[in-house]
Design an enzyme around this catalytic site. Structure first.
Site, short mmCIF file in Angstrom:
data_model
loop_
_atom_site.label_atom_id
_atom_site.label_comp_id
_atom_site.label_asym_id
_atom_site.label_seq_id
_atom_site.Cartn_x
_atom_site.Cartn_y
_atom_site.Cartn_z
N SER A 66 50.23 33.41 31.67
CA SER A 66 49.37 34.55 31.45
C SER A 66 49.68 35.51 32.30
O SER A 66 49.19 36.84 32.17
CB SER A 66 47.88 33.93 31.80
OG SER A 66 48.01 33.42 33.18
N LYS B 31 38.98 35.66 35.93
CA LYS B 31 39.96 36.46 36.38
C LYS B 31 39.37 37.88 36.58
O LYS B 31 39.79 38.54 37.63
CB LYS B 31 41.15 36.63 35.51
CG LYS B 31 41.87 35.29 35.12
CD LYS B 31 42.93 35.20 34.12
CE LYS B 31 43.93 34.11 34.28
NZ LYS B 31 44.80 33.98 33.37
#
Length: 816
Positions: free
Chosen positions: A663, A706
């Site tokens: 990611s 996030k």
């Protein structure tokens, strides 16, 4: 050569606040509280699983057992149990199971199956028979008729003995001898004039007379011995006659009771044969039965024993009693060990040694579920020694054989029983997770043959009007089942939003029943604290905030270290080759995001991108793959006309644990482009997203955590209006951000951009156009890509110059 990946990349899109979180409007509900809603008719969101379960239940063929798999906490057990109970309703109740003594071989008890409820009746009736047996026999043997007949037999023996002695005494007297009974036995003595002569008189007799008397005594002594040898024979005959009398008397005494049992259960062959054997055994052991103390003798036995050793054999061991069942059993065994599944044979300590018999045979879950359905947790079965093998053996043989676990393990076992096997007709349902299903399918060849049907539960459903209508009824049903307060419209709306958040997709709803039930329980607690009659939005908010606070200690410690500068995270200014990446951490059920500083350095080399995390064995395989993709991107975009003459290194700064996942691959690529071009990146931004070799930004997981993680860092330092996060455009549908983030975006104090390609992202991060190559593959002046291209050309030129210098120096050495 042109780079097709760099053509016409659209600019990144800034997301408005209304795209960051799906809002549920309480005004759309047509109820006051969830108490007004009916339960849903069927489990929602699981049509495929319901169809598979229904097929397995209806399929009346061997080995169509069922494996139900899916994530934990999604209501699999409850749904399966409800479907099984509905299917079982109205179907015939399976028979009772008993074990009775085998009088021919007591090591092999006989199994008896009786119509449901008759097993309990048989046990009760036989127990009453055994309880009354001693008293009935005593009454018979203490009666006048028996005593008279016994006295007659005994008198006959006595009369025969007396006749022999009378005849012997008569003949002895005729010969001048007297038969005398002394403590030493029978002796003969000489007589004269009807009197026994004294020893001194006998001594005065002539030798001829003495010899005649002694000879007569010797003859009669021999005759006495011959006659006395007949006495044991007569006594044996008498004892046999007495035993026959006892058997006859016992038979007459128990015949009415045995007759009642035969009338009730004689149609069952095994019971009829058992009663015949009991009747014969009573006749053979009547003396032992009569010798036991009044009341059956239980008080004289060691603790834990049931009945006298003789009469125990007449009892019935009721293993399975289905008398109270209205339908076939639906059983869940929560401790599926070998003995708990297949039954066991217990032992009792008796005078220092272990003993067992048919009354100590105990049933297993398969016995109790026979004729119905058995639900098992496959993980529990697999972790119990020999339980999985035992289950497979029973299903394959379609019969239940009770054996000690020691036999299965090949251990030296004590002598035990071998109960008669019982036919097995049960539908087994295993519940587990997909990994166990895949493991068993791959590694156990018997598994696919025995469990032919798999039902896979989904973890979420599409969020649409029909689904929402069913979902609110499901939530209402959970609240009723748990005895919780109903939800008002505001509370229901907020629970629905949390269900979307839990699904990780704004277009889906989670089917995690346990998580939903937990939230309702906790919201009910806070509503109770406020004395509310219903669960409101405020109660749900309090529950969510309290849950977050319970689990965020580590998150707060990390945020504190960032605020104090222990962990270096920049949220202002610009830096070359440095960027804020984002990662997700998990502590139990609590997930949170945290920014990490990623840096890149470049130098002259051979085109290698070094992953420092991998070199020190802190990088996982997926992360290493992402770094290698960067090499592919650089080679494809900039290596078509010249070799890449650089070495680059990438690292997660202040990372002391493992790093995995791809990611951050787009984040690393931005840092690498900045390091090569020398163009600084705005540090007020954080980035997440994976990338392919063509520069397309791809979706990642944990996007909400996030974004919130970087927002919390910026918020703690003070939002400037310049901060924000870049996410993949394909993750926009997954956004369900906390209202605090949504409000900041709405007020323009924080920004979220969605990008599809790295060119969009590098423009946003540097404020410089990415640039599009012309037909010759050259990028425009003043663009990021041109700066990268020029720097790579510079490295290549230096490498060529160094190569020429090395060749010239080599030539000079050869000339010398």
């Amino acid at each position: 050569m042109t780079d097709n990946s760099a053509t016409a990349a659209p600019s990144g899109t800034e997301l408005p606040a209304d795209r960051l979180r799906w809002r549920c409007d309480p005004g759309t509900f047509d109820f006051v509280t969830s108490a007004d809603l009916a339960d849903p008719g069927e489990p929602i969101g699981q049509p495929r699983a319901i169809e598979a379960i229904g097929f397995a239940i209806d399929m009346d063929r061997p080995n169509y057992n069922l494996f139900v798999h899916g994530p934990e906490g999604f209501g699999k057990h409850g749904i399966v149990t409800a479907m099984l109970e509905r299917h079982a309703a109205g179907r015939p109740v399976p028979p009772d199971l008993c074990y009775i003594n085998n009088f021919d071989d007591e090591r092999a008890p006989i199994a008896v199956q009786l119509t449901a409820g008759h097993g309990r009746r048989l046990k009760t009736d036989v127990d009453a028979f055994v309880r009354d047996l001693g008293n009935v026999l005593r009454s018979a043997f203490e009666g006048e008729q028996y005593r008279n007949r016994r006295q007659t037999v005994e008198d006959e023996l006595k009369e025969r003995q007396e006749q022999v002695l009378k005849a012997l005494d008569r003949d002895a007297r005729a010969a001048g001898l007297a038969l005398m009974h002394t403590p030493m036995g029978f002796v003969f003595a000489p007589m004269r004039n009807g009197e026994v002569i004294k020893p001194e008189v006998f001594e005065r007799l002539t030798e001829e007379e003495k010899e005649r008397v002694q000879d007569a005594i010797r003859q009669f002594q021999e005759r006495l011995q011959r006659d006395l040898r007949q006495v044991p024979v007569w006594m044996k005959e008498t004892q046999e006659r007495l035993r026959e009398l006892n058997r006859e008397t016992a038979g007459f005494a128990v015949a009415p009771m045995i007759g009642e049992l035969r009338a009730a259960y004689g149609d069952v062959e095994e019971v009829s044969s058992f009663l015949d054997a009991v009747e014969r055994d009573i006749a053979l052991n009547v003396e032992a039965i009569l010798q036991q103390p009044q009341g059956g003798g239980e008080a004289m036995l060691p603790a834990g024993q049931d009945g006298h050793p003789v009469t125990r054999r007449y009892r019935v061991n009721l293993l399975v009693d289905n008398g109270d069942c209205a339908a076939p059993p639906v059983l869940f065994e929560d401790s599926p060990g070998f003995d708990q599944l297949l039954g066991r044979i217990e032992h009792q300590a008796r005078f220092g040694t272990l003993h067992t018999d048919f009354l100590l045979v105990r049933p297993g879950a398969l016995h109790r579920a026979n004729g119905g359905y058995l639900i098992l947790d496959v993980r529990q079965v697999l972790t119990r020694p020999m339980a999985w093998d035992g289950l497979k053996r029973a299903l394959t043989a379609r019969q239940l054989r009770i054996r000690p676990l020691a036999d299965e393990l090949g251990m030296l076992a004590t002598s035990s029983l071998e109960p008669e096997p019982v036919p097995l007709d049960v539908k087994v349902v295993l519940i587990g997770d997909p990994r166990l299903y895949a493991m068993l399918s791959a590694l156990d060849p018997e598994f696919p043959r025995l469990f032919k049907v798999a039902a896979e539960f989904d973890d979420r459903i599409e969020r649409n009007e029909d689904a929402l209508a069913s979902y609110v009824r499901m939530l209402a049903a959970i609240a009723r089942r748990e005895g919780l307060k109903p939800l008002d419209r505001g509370g229901m709306a907020l629970v629905l939003e949390e269900a979307v958040r839990h699904a990780g997709d704004s277009e889906r709803l989670t089917l995690h029943h346990e998580a939903l039930a937990d939230l309702l329980r906790e919201a009910d607690y806070w509503a109770g604290r406020r004395k509310d009659e219903a669960v409101t939005a405020d109660a749900v908010t309090r529950a969510l905030d309290a849950r977050r606070r319970r689990g965020e200690r580590i998150r707060e410690r990390m945020l504190e270290q960032i605020e104090r500068g222990t962990i270096r995270i920049e949220t202002e200014g610009a830096a070359t080759g440095a960027i804020n990446g984002l990662a997700v951490y998990q502590m139990g059920e609590f997930f949170f995001g945290k920014p990490s500083r990623i840096t890149a350095r470049v130098r002259l080399g051979r085109g290698d991108v070094v992953d420092i995390e991998r070199e020190v064995k802190l990088g996982g395989p997926t992360h290493s793959k992402g770094v290698l993709i960067l090499t592919g991107f650089l080679s494809g975009r900039f290596g078509g006309r010249q070799p890449l003459s650089l070495n680059a290194s990438l690292v997660f700064e202040q990372s002391y644990g493992g790093v995995d996942g791809d990611s951050a691959s787009s984040t690393e690529l931005y840092a690498l482009l900045s390091a090569i071009s020398g163009i600084p990146i705005r540090q007020s931004w954080a980035v997440t997203g994976s990338v392919d070799q063509y520069g397309n930004v791809q979706a990642i997981g944990g996007v909400n955590e996030k974004v919130e993680g970087f927002f919390d860092v910026c918020n703690a330092r003070g939002l400037t209006g310049d901060q924000g996060v870049l996410i993949p455009a394909s993750n926009v549908k997954h956004l369900m951000l906390h209202p605090r983030v949504v409000d900041a975006v709405r007020e323009g104090r924080f920004h979220i951009h969605a990008v599809e390609h790295v060119d969009q992202g590098i423009e946003l991060l540097t404020g410089t156009a990415a640039g599009q190559a012309d037909d010759k593959g050259v990028y425009p002046e003043g663009t990021v890509n041109r700066a990268v291209q020029d720097r790579l050309k510079e490295f290549n030129d230096i490498r060529k110059a160094l190569a020429r210098s090395a060749e010239e120096a080599e030539g000079e050495r050869d000339g010398e």
